[in-house]
Motif scaffolding. Structure first.
Motif, PDB file in Angstrom:
ATOM      1  N   THR A  68       6.873  21.104  16.952  1.00  0.00           N
ATOM      2  CA  THR A  68       6.566  22.346  17.669  1.00  0.00           C
ATOM      3  C   THR A  68       6.574  23.555  16.735  1.00  0.00           C
ATOM      4  O   THR A  68       6.119  24.636  17.112  1.00  0.00           O
ATOM      5  CB  THR A  68       7.578  22.591  18.797  1.00  0.00           C
ATOM      6  N   GLN A  69       7.086  23.385  15.511  1.00  0.00           N
ATOM      7  CA  GLN A  69       7.170  24.490  14.568  1.00  0.00           C
ATOM      8  C   GLN A  69       5.874  24.649  13.780  1.00  0.00           C
ATOM      9  O   GLN A  69       5.079  23.717  13.645  1.00  0.00           O
ATOM     10  CB  GLN A  69       8.333  24.264  13.589  1.00  0.00           C
ATOM     11  N   ASP A  70       5.651  25.839  13.251  1.00  0.00           N
ATOM     12  CA  ASP A  70       4.476  26.134  12.432  1.00  0.00           C
ATOM     13  C   ASP A  70       4.854  26.009  10.961  1.00  0.00           C
ATOM     14  O   ASP A  70       5.644  26.796  10.437  1.00  0.00           O
ATOM     15  CB  ASP A  70       3.982  27.546  12.723  1.00  0.00           C
ATOM     16  N   TYR A  71       4.292  24.979  10.282  1.00  0.00           N
ATOM     17  CA  TYR A  71       4.619  24.743   8.879  1.00  0.00           C
ATOM     18  C   TYR A  71       3.433  25.025   7.956  1.00  0.00           C
ATOM     19  O   TYR A  71       3.469  24.649   6.790  1.00  0.00           O
ATOM     20  CB  TYR A  71       5.066  23.290   8.677  1.00  0.00           C
ATOM     21  N   ILE A  72       2.399  25.664   8.459  1.00  0.00           N
ATOM     22  CA  ILE A  72       1.209  25.919   7.644  1.00  0.00           C
ATOM     23  C   ILE A  72       1.574  26.715   6.392  1.00  0.00           C
ATOM     24  O   ILE A  72       2.358  27.664   6.451  1.00  0.00           O
ATOM     25  CB  ILE A  72       0.144  26.664   8.468  1.00  0.00           C
ATOM     26  N   ASP A  73       1.024  26.269   5.260  1.00  0.00           N
ATOM     27  CA  ASP A  73       1.242  26.857   3.924  1.00  0.00           C
ATOM     28  C   ASP A  73       2.577  26.464   3.293  1.00  0.00           C
ATOM     29  O   ASP A  73       2.880  26.900   2.183  1.00  0.00           O
ATOM     30  CB  ASP A  73       1.127  28.390   3.946  1.00  0.00           C
ATOM     31  N   GLU A  74       3.373  25.640   3.983  1.00  0.00           N
ATOM     32  CA  GLU A  74       4.603  25.148   3.367  1.00  0.00           C
ATOM     33  C   GLU A  74       4.295  23.871   2.584  1.00  0.00           C
ATOM     34  O   GLU A  74       3.394  23.101   2.934  1.00  0.00           O
ATOM     35  CB  GLU A  74       5.672  24.870   4.423  1.00  0.00           C
ATOM     36  N   TYR A  75       5.066  23.642   1.520  1.00  0.00           N
ATOM     37  CA  TYR A  75       4.856  22.473   0.672  1.00  0.00           C
ATOM     38  C   TYR A  75       5.718  21.306   1.156  1.00  0.00           C
ATOM     39  O   TYR A  75       6.871  21.497   1.559  1.00  0.00           O
ATOM     40  CB  TYR A  75       5.176  22.792  -0.788  1.00  0.00           C
ATOM     41  N   ASN A 107       0.802  -1.217   0.000  1.00  0.00           N
ATOM     42  CA  ASN A 107       0.000   0.000   0.000  1.00  0.00           C
ATOM     43  C   ASN A 107       0.843   1.279   0.000  1.00  0.00           C
ATOM     44  O   ASN A 107       0.684   2.154   0.855  1.00  0.00           O
ATOM     45  CB  ASN A 107      -0.955   0.002   1.202  1.00  0.00           C
ATOM     46  N   GLN A 108       1.735   1.374  -0.973  1.00  0.00           N
ATOM     47  CA  GLN A 108       2.655   2.504  -1.033  1.00  0.00           C
ATOM     48  C   GLN A 108       1.968   3.764  -1.560  1.00  0.00           C
ATOM     49  O   GLN A 108       1.142   3.709  -2.464  1.00  0.00           O
ATOM     50  CB  GLN A 108       3.850   2.153  -1.912  1.00  0.00           C
ATOM     51  N   VAL A 109       2.340   4.911  -0.984  1.00  0.00           N
ATOM     52  CA  VAL A 109       1.742   6.197  -1.319  1.00  0.00           C
ATOM     53  C   VAL A 109       2.836   7.238  -1.517  1.00  0.00           C
ATOM     54  O   VAL A 109       3.847   7.234  -0.818  1.00  0.00           O
ATOM     55  CB  VAL A 109       0.787   6.679  -0.202  1.00  0.00           C
ATOM     56  N   GLU A 110       2.600   8.132  -2.467  1.00  0.00           N
ATOM     57  CA  GLU A 110       3.463   9.290  -2.649  1.00  0.00           C
ATOM     58  C   GLU A 110       2.574  10.490  -2.951  1.00  0.00           C
ATOM     59  O   GLU A 110       1.783  10.467  -3.887  1.00  0.00           O
ATOM     60  CB  GLU A 110       4.449   9.077  -3.801  1.00  0.00           C
ATOM     61  N   ILE A 111       2.671  11.530  -2.127  1.00  0.00           N
ATOM     62  CA  ILE A 111       1.859  12.728  -2.338  1.00  0.00           C
ATOM     63  C   ILE A 111       2.721  13.978  -2.164  1.00  0.00           C
ATOM     64  O   ILE A 111       3.774  13.935  -1.520  1.00  0.00           O
ATOM     65  CB  ILE A 111       0.657  12.815  -1.373  1.00  0.00           C
ATOM     66  N   MET A 112       2.255  15.075  -2.743  1.00  0.00           N
ATOM     67  CA  MET A 112       2.889  16.373  -2.519  1.00  0.00           C
ATOM     68  C   MET A 112       1.785  17.417  -2.401  1.00  0.00           C
ATOM     69  O   MET A 112       0.844  17.427  -3.197  1.00  0.00           O
ATOM     70  CB  MET A 112       3.828  16.737  -3.660  1.00  0.00           C
ATOM     71  N   GLY A 113       1.894  18.261  -1.382  1.00  0.00           N
ATOM     72  CA  GLY A 113       0.865  19.265  -1.192  1.00  0.00           C
ATOM     73  C   GLY A 113       1.257  20.299  -0.160  1.00  0.00           C
ATOM     74  O   GLY A 113       2.419  20.363   0.268  1.00  0.00           O
ATOM     75  N   LYS A 114       0.275  21.083   0.254  1.00  0.00           N
ATOM     76  CA  LYS A 114       0.508  22.195   1.175  1.00  0.00           C
ATOM     77  C   LYS A 114      -0.053  21.860   2.551  1.00  0.00           C
ATOM     78  O   LYS A 114      -1.198  21.425   2.686  1.00  0.00           O
ATOM     79  CB  LYS A 114      -0.156  23.457   0.620  1.00  0.00           C
ATOM     80  N   ILE A 115       0.765  22.063   3.578  1.00  0.00           N
ATOM     81  CA  ILE A 115       0.331  21.797   4.948  1.00  0.00           C
ATOM     82  C   ILE A 115      -0.758  22.792   5.340  1.00  0.00           C
ATOM     83  O   ILE A 115      -0.622  23.999   5.144  1.00  0.00           O
ATOM     84  CB  ILE A 115       1.523  21.885   5.914  1.00  0.00           C
ATOM     85  N   VAL A 125      -2.819  17.779   4.877  1.00  0.00           N
ATOM     86  CA  VAL A 125      -2.087  18.241   3.700  1.00  0.00           C
ATOM     87  C   VAL A 125      -3.079  18.393   2.551  1.00  0.00           C
ATOM     88  O   VAL A 125      -3.827  17.462   2.232  1.00  0.00           O
ATOM     89  CB  VAL A 125      -0.968  17.254   3.302  1.00  0.00           C
ATOM     90  N   LEU A 126      -3.116  19.576   1.938  1.00  0.00           N
ATOM     91  CA  LEU A 126      -3.975  19.814   0.782  1.00  0.00           C
ATOM     92  C   LEU A 126      -3.262  19.364  -0.480  1.00  0.00           C
ATOM     93  O   LEU A 126      -2.189  19.874  -0.815  1.00  0.00           O
ATOM     94  CB  LEU A 126      -4.334  21.306   0.679  1.00  0.00           C
ATOM     95  N   ASP A 169      10.151  23.977  -2.044  1.00  0.00           N
ATOM     96  CA  ASP A 169       9.833  25.398  -2.160  1.00  0.00           C
ATOM     97  C   ASP A 169       8.416  25.619  -2.674  1.00  0.00           C
ATOM     98  O   ASP A 169       7.698  26.498  -2.226  1.00  0.00           O
ATOM     99  CB  ASP A 169      10.836  26.088  -3.084  1.00  0.00           C
ATOM    100  N   GLU A 170       8.009  24.807  -3.651  1.00  0.00           N
ATOM    101  CA  GLU A 170       6.675  24.911  -4.223  1.00  0.00           C
ATOM    102  C   GLU A 170       6.348  23.610  -4.937  1.00  0.00           C
ATOM    103  O   GLU A 170       7.197  22.724  -5.048  1.00  0.00           O
ATOM    104  CB  GLU A 170       6.578  26.081  -5.197  1.00  0.00           C
ATOM    105  N   GLU A 171       5.101  23.477  -5.380  1.00  0.00           N
ATOM    106  CA  GLU A 171       4.700  22.270  -6.091  1.00  0.00           C
ATOM    107  C   GLU A 171       5.466  22.149  -7.405  1.00  0.00           C
ATOM    108  O   GLU A 171       5.465  23.072  -8.224  1.00  0.00           O
ATOM    109  CB  GLU A 171       3.197  22.272  -6.358  1.00  0.00           C
ATOM    110  N   ASP A 172       6.121  21.016  -7.586  1.00  0.00           N
ATOM    111  CA  ASP A 172       6.888  20.764  -8.803  1.00  0.00           C
ATOM    112  C   ASP A 172       6.041  19.912  -9.739  1.00  0.00           C
ATOM    113  O   ASP A 172       5.831  18.727  -9.510  1.00  0.00           O
ATOM    114  CB  ASP A 172       8.198  20.041  -8.461  1.00  0.00           C
ATOM    115  N   GLU A 173       5.526  20.528 -10.809  1.00  0.00           N
ATOM    116  CA  GLU A 173       4.621  19.822 -11.710  1.00  0.00           C
ATOM    117  C   GLU A 173       5.340  18.733 -12.503  1.00  0.00           C
ATOM    118  O   GLU A 173       4.688  17.878 -13.112  1.00  0.00           O
ATOM    119  CB  GLU A 173       3.963  20.815 -12.671  1.00  0.00           C
TER     120      GLU A 173
END
Length: 269
Positions: free
Chosen positions: A61-68, A9-17, A37-38, A101-105
């Motif tokens: 403990t860190q805030d990663y909201i909006d980071e990819y 059941n392997q998964v690979e995703i990329m998105g924004k926290i 993760v969006l 840094d950002e979503e890599d298409e």
């Protein structure tokens, strides 16, 4: 056995926290946390995917909201007891994470490969009798047969332990993976892919469970690969399809028919 579990059941995703880390549980002193993760679909709509991450992989403990974030791991499920009922929780268990840094298409992300399963579908009973209906699925015929053999061994074990007749097992095949019948007719897939490209649709070929009618017809001698319909959230109360997707699917079917007609007139098929 452990290696096999890790490979399943392997998964690979990329998105924004999209949330802070929420404590889930602890195992041998190691804390595990859930974070949302969006993840974008090809249609540009987004799914909110809960990801389970160990505190050893990231500073929770860190805030990663909006980071990819790029996550590789496993698809997992478990029942969480809430008040008087159980809730099925589906999540991605992260084994590796990487902040980007950002979503890599160009990256081939948002993939999931599910192995087969044995699922308890319904259960009913009274004082004397309990009836349990299971669904057994697997893309691989050998693994499918092994899962059925596992059920037989389980029934035999219970009868040996508690007496003959304690368990009555009935196995009935519904349908098989159509891939075995399509292996000698891959031109069907090629024609569908060519038709999609003509319409500006990027073909994505992935294993999929389902297609009962197509599977049955394939084993009766009429190969029937699954085609997309443009729908979303299949077999649930939120299943839907847009008018635009219906129109594009209709165009695709007409294009496929025309290609078969052209091939037949040219003597290719």
């Amino acid at each position: 056995m452990a290696d096999k579990v890790i490979e399943n059941n392997q998964v690979e995703i990329m998105g924004k926290i999209a949330s802070e880390f929420e404590f889930s549980h602890q195992v041998f002193g190691e804390g595990f946390y859930l974070v949302d993760v969006l993840v974008k679909r090809l249609s540009d709509s987004e799914d909110c995917i809960p990801v389970m991450i160990s505190e050893r992989l990231v500073d929770i403990t860190q805030d990663y909201i909006d980071e990819y974030i790029h996550v590789t791991g496993q698809f997992r499920s478990y029942n969480r007891h809430e008040e008087k009922k159980n809730r099925l929780v589906l999540s991605v268990f992260a084994r590796e994470i990487e902040f980007v840094d950002e979503e890599d298409e160009t990256m081939k992300t948002n993939q999931i490969f599910l192995d087969g399963f044995i699922c308890l579908d319904t259960i009913s009973g009274c004082v004397e009798t309990v009836v349990m209906d299971y669904i057994i699925r697997d893309h691989d015929m050998d693994k499918f047969q092994k899962k059925k053999a596992y059920m037989e061994r389980a029934a035999a074990y219970m009868n040996q332990k508690y007496g003959d007749g304690t368990i009555e097992l009935t196995l009935k095949d519904s349908y098989y993976n159509m891939k075995e019948k399509l292996a000698d007719h891959m031109y069907l897939i090629d024609i569908a892919k060519d038709a999609m490209k003509e319409l500006g649709i990027e073909p994505i070929v992935v294993p999929i469970r389902g297609g009962t009618d197509g599977a049955r017809l394939s084993y009766m001698g009429l190969p029937c690969p699954n085609l997309c319909t443009g729908g979303h959230n299949f077999h649930g109360k939120f299943e839907y399809i847009t008018v635009q997707a219906l129109e594009r699917t209709t165009e695709l079917l007409f294009t496929i028919v025309k290609k078969f007609e052209a091939g037949t007139l040219a003597g290719d098929r």
